[in-house]
Motif scaffolding. Structure first.
Motif, mmCIF file in Angstrom:
data_model
loop_
_atom_site.group_PDB
_atom_site.id
_atom_site.type_symbol
_atom_site.label_atom_id
_atom_site.label_comp_id
_atom_site.label_asym_id
_atom_site.label_seq_id
_atom_site.Cartn_x
_atom_site.Cartn_y
_atom_site.Cartn_z
ATOM 1 N N TRP A 53 1.129 -1.333 -0.213
ATOM 2 C CA TRP A 53 0.036 0.163 0.020
ATOM 3 C C TRP A 53 1.188 1.274 -0.479
ATOM 4 C CZ3 TRP A 53 -4.013 -1.690 4.496
ATOM 5 C CH2 TRP A 53 -4.665 -2.382 3.887
ATOM 6 N N ALA A 54 0.640 2.033 -0.817
ATOM 7 C CA ALA A 54 1.379 3.174 -1.031
ATOM 8 C C ALA A 54 0.758 4.134 -0.881
ATOM 9 C CB ALA A 54 1.838 3.645 -2.052
ATOM 10 N N ALA A 55 0.912 6.332 -0.164
ATOM 11 C CA ALA A 55 0.559 6.655 -0.167
ATOM 12 C C ALA A 55 1.576 8.152 -0.842
ATOM 13 C CB ALA A 55 -0.443 7.314 1.201
ATOM 14 N N GLY A 56 0.561 8.605 -1.476
ATOM 15 C CA GLY A 56 1.831 9.885 -1.195
ATOM 16 C C GLY A 56 1.535 11.009 -0.045
ATOM 17 N N PRO A 57 2.022 11.966 0.093
ATOM 18 C CA PRO A 57 1.889 13.101 1.007
ATOM 19 C C PRO A 57 0.833 14.169 1.522
ATOM 20 C CG PRO A 57 3.767 13.593 -0.345
ATOM 21 C CD PRO A 57 3.503 12.696 -1.156
ATOM 22 N N ALA A 58 -0.375 13.786 0.009
ATOM 23 C CA ALA A 58 -1.785 14.818 0.306
ATOM 24 C C ALA A 58 -2.377 13.867 1.120
ATOM 25 C CB ALA A 58 -2.088 15.528 -0.685
ATOM 26 N N GLU A 59 -1.844 12.389 0.876
ATOM 27 C CA GLU A 59 -2.859 11.328 1.565
ATOM 28 C C GLU A 59 -2.834 10.693 2.378
ATOM 29 O OE1 GLU A 59 -3.616 9.280 -3.245
ATOM 30 O OE2 GLU A 59 -1.908 8.456 -2.257
ATOM 31 N N LEU A 60 -1.636 10.764 3.271
ATOM 32 C CA LEU A 60 -1.032 10.730 4.056
ATOM 33 C C LEU A 60 -1.528 11.383 6.352
ATOM 34 C CD1 LEU A 60 1.037 8.352 5.288
ATOM 35 C CD2 LEU A 60 3.162 9.925 5.048
ATOM 36 N N ARG A 61 -2.305 10.962 6.402
ATOM 37 C CA ARG A 61 -2.530 11.292 7.880
ATOM 38 C C ARG A 61 -2.030 10.851 8.787
ATOM 39 N NH1 ARG A 61 -3.506 14.870 4.641
ATOM 40 N NH2 ARG A 61 -4.469 15.921 4.279
ATOM 41 N N SER A 71 -4.642 7.308 2.392
ATOM 42 C CA SER A 71 -6.264 7.841 1.619
ATOM 43 C C SER A 71 -6.687 6.805 2.798
ATOM 44 C CB SER A 71 -5.971 7.258 0.538
ATOM 45 O OG SER A 71 -7.583 7.944 -0.618
ATOM 46 N N ASP A 72 -7.479 5.948 1.775
ATOM 47 C CA ASP A 72 -8.471 5.489 2.453
ATOM 48 C C ASP A 72 -8.205 4.121 3.574
ATOM 49 O OD1 ASP A 72 -8.341 3.955 -0.042
ATOM 50 O OD2 ASP A 72 -10.748 3.826 -0.795
ATOM 51 N N ARG A 73 -7.335 3.692 3.574
ATOM 52 C CA ARG A 73 -6.981 2.926 4.369
ATOM 53 C C ARG A 73 -6.222 2.907 5.056
ATOM 54 N NH1 ARG A 73 -4.684 -0.441 -0.897
ATOM 55 N NH2 ARG A 73 -6.225 -1.057 -1.854
ATOM 56 N N ILE A 74 -6.365 2.186 5.764
ATOM 57 C CA ILE A 74 -5.838 2.354 7.767
ATOM 58 C C ILE A 74 -4.922 0.989 8.190
ATOM 59 C CG2 ILE A 74 -5.918 2.509 9.870
ATOM 60 C CD1 ILE A 74 -8.711 4.000 9.765
ATOM 61 N N VAL A 75 -3.260 1.705 8.409
ATOM 62 C CA VAL A 75 -2.540 0.918 8.598
ATOM 63 C C VAL A 75 -1.840 0.538 9.800
ATOM 64 C CG1 VAL A 75 -0.431 0.168 7.821
ATOM 65 C CG2 VAL A 75 -1.488 0.648 6.166
ATOM 66 N N GLN A 114 6.307 13.774 3.721
ATOM 67 C CA GLN A 114 7.200 12.923 1.785
ATOM 68 C C GLN A 114 5.724 11.383 2.281
ATOM 69 O OE1 GLN A 114 10.903 11.422 3.704
ATOM 70 N NE2 GLN A 114 10.561 12.358 5.507
ATOM 71 N N GLY A 115 5.610 10.790 1.111
ATOM 72 C CA GLY A 115 4.933 9.546 1.067
ATOM 73 C C GLY A 115 4.983 8.807 1.775
ATOM 74 N N VAL A 116 4.405 7.475 1.608
ATOM 75 C CA VAL A 116 4.503 6.263 2.277
ATOM 76 C C VAL A 116 4.392 4.777 1.839
ATOM 77 C CG1 VAL A 116 3.705 5.168 4.489
ATOM 78 C CG2 VAL A 116 4.504 6.605 4.838
ATOM 79 N N LEU A 117 5.211 3.662 2.285
ATOM 80 C CA LEU A 117 4.989 2.996 1.349
ATOM 81 C C LEU A 117 4.869 1.538 2.554
ATOM 82 C CD1 LEU A 117 4.784 1.024 -1.129
ATOM 83 C CD2 LEU A 117 7.304 0.637 -1.017
ATOM 84 N N CYS A 118 4.173 0.755 2.770
ATOM 85 C CA CYS A 118 3.480 -0.116 3.343
ATOM 86 C C CYS A 118 3.804 -1.596 3.444
ATOM 87 C CB CYS A 118 2.817 -0.012 4.363
ATOM 88 S SG CYS A 118 2.735 1.888 5.170
ATOM 89 N N ARG A 119 4.235 -2.600 3.540
ATOM 90 C CA ARG A 119 4.360 -3.647 2.749
ATOM 91 C C ARG A 119 3.347 -4.585 4.066
ATOM 92 N NH1 ARG A 119 6.424 -8.402 -0.363
ATOM 93 N NH2 ARG A 119 6.555 -6.377 -2.114
ATOM 94 N N THR A 135 9.708 5.637 4.497
ATOM 95 C CA THR A 135 8.856 6.912 3.993
ATOM 96 C C THR A 135 9.492 5.981 2.036
ATOM 97 O OG1 THR A 135 11.810 7.493 3.905
ATOM 98 C CG2 THR A 135 9.237 8.205 5.848
ATOM 99 N N ALA A 136 8.963 7.494 1.586
ATOM 100 C CA ALA A 136 9.308 7.352 0.019
ATOM 101 C C ALA A 136 9.105 8.823 -0.698
ATOM 102 C CB ALA A 136 7.862 5.801 -0.365
ATOM 103 N N GLY A 137 10.532 9.653 -0.473
ATOM 104 C CA GLY A 137 9.813 11.086 0.062
ATOM 105 C C GLY A 137 10.736 11.625 -1.174
ATOM 106 N N ARG A 138 11.148 13.058 -1.613
ATOM 107 C CA ARG A 138 12.264 13.637 -1.735
ATOM 108 C C ARG A 138 13.671 13.779 -0.609
ATOM 109 N NH1 ARG A 138 9.375 16.965 0.667
ATOM 110 N NH2 ARG A 138 7.743 18.820 0.046
ATOM 111 N N GLU A 139 12.813 13.635 0.668
ATOM 112 C CA GLU A 139 14.481 14.034 1.632
ATOM 113 C C GLU A 139 14.191 12.232 2.437
ATOM 114 O OE1 GLU A 139 13.424 16.908 4.118
ATOM 115 O OE2 GLU A 139 12.565 18.501 2.859
#
Length: 191
Positions: A53-61, A71-75, A114-119, A135-139
């Motif tokens: 599952w992945a989400a960009g910075p705007a979709e991450l809370r 986005s619409d998934r909870i991890v 940053q975005g996030v990638l979760c296995r 994390t999966a972002g620019r920094e």
């Protein structure tokens, strides 16, 4: 007197003969449909044990110290336990603070911008995906969030993989283990 007219004619016996099997076939179809609703999504094989599952910075809370909304998934971060919001700890001077909020803030700093990638490997008792996230972002590309949160002292290891990080955080007084601070009462037994 006028002859009586019949408006309704009784059907012949021949059409009644197929009525029973037709009703049985219809009921069997309805039953098969209902059984199919409770069956696996992939009838020819098991559903995948792992998912990405992945989400960009705007979709991450950040929901909590160990929970993210992608986005619409909870991890829920796998292999650790963070204090819940509202759970209190005491500083060395005796002043109480919301260590659950502190844990959530630490996670928010790790993922900031940053975005996030979760296995995802399984689900918890609330149906949330259990994930190993990075994390999966620019920094700061590729910061592994689960271990980083335990290393920073803001979560307990619930998995042997993170036990060395928890020991180091306790020894060095990081996060909730800050020198002189008392962690949440529920954590006292784990010392």
């Amino acid at each position: 007197m006028l002859p009586r007219r019949r408006i309704f004619r009784p059907a012949h016996n021949a059409p009644r003969a197929w009525r029973g099997p037709l009703v049985a076939l219809g009921l069997a179809g309805v039953a098969a449909g209902l059984i199919g609703l409770g069956g696996p999504a992939q009838p020819l094989g098991d559903s995948p044990r792992e998912q990405d599952w992945a989400a960009g910075p705007a979709e991450l809370r950040v929901v909590d110290g160990d929970t993210l909304r992608l986005s619409d998934r909870i991890v829920r971060l796998r292999g650790l336990a963070a204090p819940a919001r509202g759970e209190t700890c005491q500083e060395a001077g005796g002043r109480e603070f919301d260590c659950g909020a502190g844990s959530a803030e630490a996670l928010a700093r790790l993922v900031a911008g940053q975005g996030v990638l979760c296995r995802i490997r399984g689900r918890d008792r609330f149906g949330r995906g259990l994930g190993q996230c990075s994390t999966a972002g620019r920094e700061a590309e590729g910061v592994e969030l689960n271990g980083a949160l335990v290393s920073a002292g803001w979560a307990l290891a619930d998995d042997d993989d993170f036990t060395p990080q928890e020991r180091a955080a306790r020894r060095e007084g990081r996060g909730l283990w800050a020198r002189g601070a008392r962690p949440p009462a529920a954590w006292q037994a784990r010392r």
